[in-house]
Design a protein around this motif. Structure first.
Motif, mmCIF file in Angstrom:
data_model
loop_
_atom_site.group_PDB
_atom_site.id
_atom_site.type_symbol
_atom_site.label_atom_id
_atom_site.label_comp_id
_atom_site.label_asym_id
_atom_site.label_seq_id
_atom_site.Cartn_x
_atom_site.Cartn_y
_atom_site.Cartn_z
ATOM 1 N N ALA A 1 0.403 9.500 -5.421
ATOM 2 C CA ALA A 1 0.729 10.886 -5.063
ATOM 3 C C ALA A 1 1.606 11.525 -6.135
ATOM 4 N N MET A 2 2.577 10.779 -6.642
ATOM 5 C CA MET A 2 3.442 11.293 -7.694
ATOM 6 C C MET A 2 2.626 11.579 -8.958
ATOM 7 N N HIS A 3 1.694 10.701 -9.266
ATOM 8 C CA HIS A 3 0.828 10.883 -10.433
ATOM 9 C C HIS A 3 0.010 12.166 -10.303
ATOM 10 N N PRO B 1 0.801 -1.226 0.000
ATOM 11 C CA PRO B 1 0.000 0.000 0.000
ATOM 12 C C PRO B 1 0.836 1.279 0.000
ATOM 13 N N GLU B 2 1.983 1.261 0.639
ATOM 14 C CA GLU B 2 2.806 2.469 0.676
ATOM 15 C C GLU B 2 3.379 2.787 -0.707
ATOM 16 N N THR B 3 3.802 1.758 -1.435
ATOM 17 C CA THR B 3 4.302 1.963 -2.797
ATOM 18 C C THR B 3 3.188 2.500 -3.684
ATOM 19 N N ALA B 4 2.017 1.897 -3.586
ATOM 20 C CA ALA B 4 0.880 2.337 -4.395
ATOM 21 C C ALA B 4 0.490 3.772 -4.058
ATOM 22 N N ALA B 5 0.467 4.102 -2.775
ATOM 23 C CA ALA B 5 0.112 5.459 -2.369
ATOM 24 C C ALA B 5 1.154 6.458 -2.853
ATOM 25 N N ALA C 1 2.066 15.310 -10.785
ATOM 26 C CA ALA C 1 2.514 15.575 -12.158
ATOM 27 C C ALA C 1 1.376 15.991 -13.087
ATOM 28 N N PHE C 2 0.212 15.390 -12.934
ATOM 29 C CA PHE C 2 -0.874 15.580 -13.895
ATOM 30 C C PHE C 2 -1.909 16.587 -13.422
ATOM 31 N N TYR C 3 -1.531 17.833 -13.389
ATOM 32 C CA TYR C 3 -2.461 18.916 -13.087
ATOM 33 C C TYR C 3 -2.373 19.929 -14.226
ATOM 34 N N ASP C 4 -3.399 20.732 -14.384
ATOM 35 C CA ASP C 4 -3.370 21.807 -15.372
ATOM 36 C C ASP C 4 -2.555 22.955 -14.810
ATOM 37 N N GLY C 5 -1.395 23.154 -15.342
ATOM 38 C CA GLY C 5 -0.534 24.264 -14.942
ATOM 39 C C GLY C 5 -0.137 25.025 -16.191
ATOM 40 N N ASP C 6 1.091 25.479 -16.239
ATOM 41 C CA ASP C 6 1.577 26.139 -17.447
ATOM 42 C C ASP C 6 1.544 25.180 -18.636
ATOM 43 N N VAL C 7 1.720 23.901 -18.354
ATOM 44 C CA VAL C 7 1.537 22.856 -19.358
ATOM 45 C C VAL C 7 0.208 22.183 -19.030
ATOM 46 N N SER C 8 -0.671 22.106 -20.007
ATOM 47 C CA SER C 8 -2.005 21.554 -19.760
ATOM 48 C C SER C 8 -1.942 20.055 -19.466
#
Length: 113
Positions: free
Chosen positions: A30-32, A22-26, A35-42
């Motif tokens: 969290a890393m995902h 579970p810790e690896t999956a969490a 990284a995958f938010y709408d910022g300067d790069v969509s």
């Protein structure tokens, strides 16, 4: 390949890993999210980048998940074919073969226009 069934099977297998590690999956989740938010790069362009890497690295599971996410983020079939061209430049012949999976997955998962 039936991408809906393929991804459902992969998700079921990942659920097993989540229960064991579970810790690896969490940490990966969290890393995902980080990284995958709408910022300067969509988010759409980030998904296309991830898809290009998946093609160049030859990860069929990643291709399926990122095609689905790219569609949800608004990526078009043409954007995906242009991404394939870049991935083939970076990954050569094997990337060309995996690039074909992108179109197959897109054609199965995209809503008809």
């Amino acid at each position: 390949m039936d991408y809906a069934s393929y991804l459902a099977n992969t998700a079921a297998n990942l659920d097993k890993v989540r229960k064991i590690e579970p810790e690896t999956a969490a940490g990966f989740a969290a890393m995902h999210r980080a990284a995958f938010y709408d910022g300067d790069v969509s988010k759409k362009h980030k998904e296309l980048m991830a898809l290009a890497i998946a093609v160049a690295k030859g990860c069929t599971d990643c291709i399926g998940f990122h095609v689905r996410a790219a569609i949800k983020a608004g990526a078009t079939r043409k954007e995906m074919t242009e991404m394939i061209a870049v991935a083939v430049l970076m990954g050569g012949g094997p990337a060309y073969m995996y690039g074909a999976h992108v179109i197959e997955a897109y054609d199965q998962m995209a809503q008809p226009a």
